[in-house]
Design an enzyme around this catalytic site. Sequence first.
Site, PDB file in Angstrom:
ATOM      1  CB  SER A  21      -5.553  15.954  11.531  1.00  0.00           C
ATOM      2  OG  SER A  21      -5.920  15.510  10.274  1.00  0.00           O
ATOM      3  CG  ASP A 117      -4.330  20.341   4.802  1.00  0.00           C
ATOM      4  OD1 ASP A 117      -4.163  19.185   4.534  1.00  0.00           O
ATOM      5  OD2 ASP A 117      -4.781  20.718   5.794  1.00  0.00           O
ATOM      6  CG  HIS A 184      -1.991  17.703   7.183  1.00  0.00           C
ATOM      7  ND1 HIS A 184      -4.058  18.402   7.272  1.00  0.00           N
ATOM      8  CD2 HIS A 184      -2.701  16.646   8.298  1.00  0.00           C
ATOM      9  CE1 HIS A 184      -5.239  17.448   8.104  1.00  0.00           C
ATOM     10  NE2 HIS A 184      -4.607  16.353   8.153  1.00  0.00           N
TER      11      HIS A 184
END
Length: 250
Positions: A21, A117, A184
């Site tokens: 991330s 995502d 994600h």
Amino acid sequence: MEDLKSKGMRYAKQALLSGCSAGGLSSILHCDEFSELFPRTTRVKCLSDAGLFLDSVDVSGHRNLRNMFRAVVTLHGVQRNLPRSCTSHLNPILCFFPQHLIASVRTPLFLLNAAYDSWQVQESVAPPSADYHWNWMECRKNYARCSSPQIQYLQGFRSQMLRVTRGFSRARKNGLFINSCFSHCQSERQDTWGLQSLLGIGFLTEVVSRLSVVLTLVTRLAIIWFSSDRPPKYHSFYNFSTALVLQMHH
């Protein structure tokens, strides 16, 4: 890094900078800088998991994530730490988006990202602030409840991700695995690889066992890329994952 080098890292024969991330974005931003900390004899590479944040248009026609990144760049004075190869011809805010950076990273880089995502869908593509009439509320929670137009919009996001990585993928030193999952951060969590959030439903043991095959293939793909100077053949893995997701959908 100076502390780690003093503890022996400066003697490393191989070094991998990775993150998920925001950490995945940082892995891209600091990849070359990380590489320069080691002697040329050290094999250095970088892995970005879910760090490919796109400068995409949201459902209201605005760019929600660009506004968020503008606040980050301004508050923290990020401009001075962004690659000159980008800031020399683009606004520093745009240089915070990896799509404008990945082609110029000199150090071998591996991208792992979901084409759908989940964080970007919820916070960039269809955030509550852009969903004036709450048309996307159910779709954000459960992709099985998305309408046909909404699915087409998400397909557009996927197509954008594939476009921005096309040039990057041609460089022999790089590698990538872009799959058709709604997730994600995938490399650090076993439950993410199980795709439990896809369509908001659970899956049969048979499907989970097949997904373990995907995990094994992707793991081998990344290991081959890290330990070799030759790029992995990622297209077949991408097609396999896409076919599996479609099979589960039906």
